[in-house]
Design a protein around this motif. Structure first.
Motif, PDB file in Angstrom:
ATOM      1  N   ALA A 102      67.833  37.717 130.142  1.00 48.62           N
ATOM      2  CA  ALA A 102      66.969  36.960 129.228  1.00 48.62           C
ATOM      3  C   ALA A 102      67.261  37.254 127.768  1.00 48.62           C
ATOM      4  O   ALA A 102      66.683  36.631 126.875  1.00 48.62           O
ATOM      5  N   ILE A 103      68.167  38.205 127.515  1.00 47.26           N
ATOM      6  CA  ILE A 103      68.495  38.584 126.135  1.00 47.26           C
ATOM      7  C   ILE A 103      69.731  37.838 125.671  1.00 47.26           C
ATOM      8  O   ILE A 103      70.729  37.759 126.378  1.00 47.26           O
ATOM      9  N   GLY A 104      69.673  37.297 124.508  1.00 52.45           N
ATOM     10  CA  GLY A 104      70.838  36.599 123.975  1.00 52.45           C
ATOM     11  C   GLY A 104      71.974  37.571 123.697  1.00 52.45           C
ATOM     12  O   GLY A 104      71.749  38.692 123.243  1.00 52.45           O
ATOM     13  N   VAL A 105      73.196  37.150 123.980  1.00 51.94           N
ATOM     14  CA  VAL A 105      74.372  37.988 123.725  1.00 51.94           C
ATOM     15  C   VAL A 105      75.230  37.321 122.664  1.00 51.94           C
ATOM     16  O   VAL A 105      75.877  36.307 122.931  1.00 51.94           O
ATOM     17  N   ALA A 114      69.144  33.130 133.819  1.00 52.04           N
ATOM     18  CA  ALA A 114      68.928  33.669 132.477  1.00 52.04           C
ATOM     19  C   ALA A 114      67.950  32.802 131.689  1.00 52.04           C
ATOM     20  O   ALA A 114      67.036  33.311 131.027  1.00 52.04           O
ATOM     21  N   LYS A 115      68.135  31.494 131.765  1.00 45.13           N
ATOM     22  CA  LYS A 115      67.233  30.595 131.051  1.00 45.13           C
ATOM     23  C   LYS A 115      65.810  30.727 131.569  1.00 45.13           C
ATOM     24  O   LYS A 115      64.851  30.755 130.788  1.00 45.13           O
ATOM     25  N   SER A 116      65.670  30.817 132.886  1.00 45.11           N
ATOM     26  CA  SER A 116      64.331  30.919 133.463  1.00 45.11           C
ATOM     27  C   SER A 116      63.640  32.206 133.024  1.00 45.11           C
ATOM     28  O   SER A 116      62.444  32.209 132.721  1.00 45.11           O
ATOM     29  N   LYS A 117      64.383  33.297 132.955  1.00 44.53           N
ATOM     30  CA  LYS A 117      63.785  34.576 132.541  1.00 44.53           C
ATOM     31  C   LYS A 117      63.483  34.574 131.042  1.00 44.53           C
ATOM     32  O   LYS A 117      62.499  35.181 130.591  1.00 44.53           O
ATOM     33  N   HIS A 118      64.326  33.890 130.268  1.00 41.77           N
ATOM     34  CA  HIS A 118      64.063  33.785 128.827  1.00 41.77           C
ATOM     35  C   HIS A 118      62.767  33.021 128.569  1.00 41.77           C
ATOM     36  O   HIS A 118      61.901  33.481 127.811  1.00 41.77           O
ATOM     37  N   PHE A 119      62.619  31.877 129.230  1.00 45.75           N
ATOM     38  CA  PHE A 119      61.412  31.078 129.014  1.00 45.75           C
ATOM     39  C   PHE A 119      60.182  31.728 129.639  1.00 45.75           C
ATOM     40  O   PHE A 119      59.055  31.526 129.165  1.00 45.75           O
ATOM     41  N   ALA A 120      60.385  32.532 130.678  1.00 46.60           N
ATOM     42  CA  ALA A 120      59.278  33.299 131.247  1.00 46.60           C
ATOM     43  C   ALA A 120      58.781  34.317 130.217  1.00 46.60           C
ATOM     44  O   ALA A 120      57.569  34.506 130.043  1.00 46.60           O
ATOM     45  N   GLU A 121      59.721  34.956 129.531  1.00 45.37           N
ATOM     46  CA  GLU A 121      59.345  35.898 128.469  1.00 45.37           C
ATOM     47  C   GLU A 121      58.572  35.193 127.361  1.00 45.37           C
ATOM     48  O   GLU A 121      57.639  35.759 126.775  1.00 45.37           O
ATOM     49  N   MET A 122      58.957  33.961 127.059  1.00 45.36           N
ATOM     50  CA  MET A 122      58.249  33.205 126.030  1.00 45.36           C
ATOM     51  C   MET A 122      56.778  33.014 126.403  1.00 45.36           C
ATOM     52  O   MET A 122      55.903  32.998 125.533  1.00 45.36           O
ATOM     53  N   GLU A 123      56.506  32.895 127.698  1.00 44.57           N
ATOM     54  CA  GLU A 123      55.118  32.785 128.156  1.00 44.57           C
ATOM     55  C   GLU A 123      54.368  34.091 127.905  1.00 44.57           C
ATOM     56  O   GLU A 123      53.185  34.085 127.540  1.00 44.57           O
ATOM     57  N   VAL A 124      55.048  35.212 128.079  1.00 44.31           N
ATOM     58  CA  VAL A 124      54.415  36.502 127.818  1.00 44.31           C
ATOM     59  C   VAL A 124      54.154  36.669 126.320  1.00 44.31           C
ATOM     60  O   VAL A 124      53.070  37.119 125.918  1.00 44.31           O
ATOM     61  N   VAL A 165      59.974  44.727 130.044  1.00 44.13           N
ATOM     62  CA  VAL A 165      61.156  45.555 130.288  1.00 44.13           C
ATOM     63  C   VAL A 165      62.294  44.650 130.754  1.00 44.13           C
ATOM     64  O   VAL A 165      62.085  43.700 131.496  1.00 44.13           O
ATOM     65  N   ASN A 166      63.491  44.972 130.296  1.00 38.66           N
ATOM     66  CA  ASN A 166      64.694  44.183 130.609  1.00 38.66           C
ATOM     67  C   ASN A 166      65.731  45.062 131.288  1.00 38.66           C
ATOM     68  O   ASN A 166      66.636  45.595 130.642  1.00 38.66           O
ATOM     69  N   PRO A 167      65.624  45.230 132.620  1.00 41.16           N
ATOM     70  CA  PRO A 167      66.619  46.039 133.324  1.00 41.16           C
ATOM     71  C   PRO A 167      67.957  45.311 133.418  1.00 41.16           C
ATOM     72  O   PRO A 167      68.012  44.086 133.471  1.00 41.16           O
ATOM     73  N   SER A 168      69.029  46.094 133.464  1.00 45.17           N
ATOM     74  CA  SER A 168      70.345  45.525 133.753  1.00 45.17           C
ATOM     75  C   SER A 168      70.458  45.421 135.277  1.00 45.17           C
ATOM     76  O   SER A 168      69.443  45.374 135.964  1.00 45.17           O
TER      77      SER A 168
END
Length: 328
Positions: free
Chosen positions: A121-124, A147-157, A170-173
């Motif tokens: 979810a983190i931009g590289v 990745a997109k789904s987790k990014h937009f999920a974070e936006m909800e948080v 938290v963003n685990p590898s």
């Protein structure tokens, strides 16, 4: 005094099972959401110490009924796929499901919400070597469906935080832990158990599942809020990672590198097979890109905050490989 209750989604998955086990080991009252058909394989030994709630994160009325009774919320459930055919399902569960969890938590007197996201979810940034929490998300075709789904999920948080939710992300590898052989990192170990000849030329970032659980537990009870944290023990070349795992499993060490031209041919052939009706699965370009990446995710923010020392990667790889070696 009313006992503190910990509510977790995704308790039957890899990361969620380790977090659940940590909570149980600390003597906490754990309530976990599970689907009717969920396997309890990963938490079988502690299943009776958990209060199970049947349902899923798309059941809004259930969440609004249950969460007001909870003290802490850990949202670990997610759909994982990089395949275009799964886009609707992945987006619905990961984005809509997270929005439901956030909305129900906002209407509940919980102390803290922890969202288990992913480094995906983190931009590289282009040509990046060390990526931290400040990396900017780039909305382009190189970001795969998950990745997109987790990014937009974070936006909800983050939206929930703006509305008053006390939360951490938290963003685990790639998580090293014991799971089903057809899910999560278990798929890698399963392939290596069967023996493979090739390895990607890039690097893989890894973190031990027990470290993820430990950090989530500490963040729940720490005063920090409204922050995200990368959880990563370090990176290792796929060649070396595969070799270390194969040596423990007693299988042949992969000898041949998958270069860009070979991967491009594989992508073309998968497209052709799909068009001919031989298979519905097309190897996504994003997977090819990920296998060639060489960046590392920076763990300084979490290590500084908690004075945390991640488990040595070699130790984690060896321990997890030995457990998979015993798995039938």
């Amino acid at each position: 005094m009313v006992a503190e209750r910990y509510f977790i989604t995704g308790a039957t998955g890899l990361v969620g099972s380790y977090i659940t086990r940590k909570l149980v080991s600390e003597g906490k009252e754990v309530h976990a959401l599970k689907r009717k058909d969920s396997s309890l394989e990963l938490v079988e030994d502690i299943a009776k110490q958990i209060t199970w709630i049947e349902g899923d994160i798309l059941d809004v009325s259930l969440l609004f009924e249950i969460l007001p009774q909870m003290t802490y919320v850990i949202h670990s459930a997610a759909a994982v796929s990089m395949l275009p055919k799964d886009k609707e399902k992945v987006f619905k569960i990961n984005i809509e499901g997270t929005a439901n969890m956030v909305n129900a938590s906002l209407k509940s007197p919980i102390k803290k919400f922890c969202h288990v996201s992913s480094v995906a979810a983190i931009g590289v940034p282009e040509n990046a070597h060390l990526v931290n929490e400040k990396a900017s998300w780039n909305e382009d075709n190189t970001n795969f469906i998950y990745a997109k789904s987790k990014h937009f999920a974070e936006m909800e948080v983050w939206r929930g935080i703006a509305e008053g939710l006390n939360a951490v992300i938290v963003n685990p590898s790639t998580v090293l832990g014991v799971s089903s052989l057809n899910k999560s990192s278990g798929q890698i170990f399963n392939r290596l158990r069967k023996g493979i000849r090739f390895y990607p030329k890039g690097k893989i970032n890894l973190v031990d599942a027990s470290d993820v659980a430990e950090i989530v537990y500490h963040l729940l009870h720490h005063e920090v809020s409204n922050e995200r944290f990368i959880l990563n023990a370090g990176s290792i070349a796929y060649k070396d990672f595969f070799a270390k795992v194969a040596q423990v499993l007693g299988t042949p060490v992969p000898k041949y590198a998958l270069n860009q031209s070979v991967l491009s041919i594989a992508y073309f052939l998968s497209q052709l097979a799909s068009l001919l009706g031989i298979t519905k699965t097309v190897l996504p370009k994003e997977i090819i890109s990920a296998m060639q990446s060489t960046h590392t995710y920076d763990n300084k923010k979490i290590t500084d905050l908690l004075h945390f020392k991640f488990k040595d990667l070699n130790q984690s790889i060896k321990e997890v490989s030995e457990k998979y070696k015993k798995t039938k």
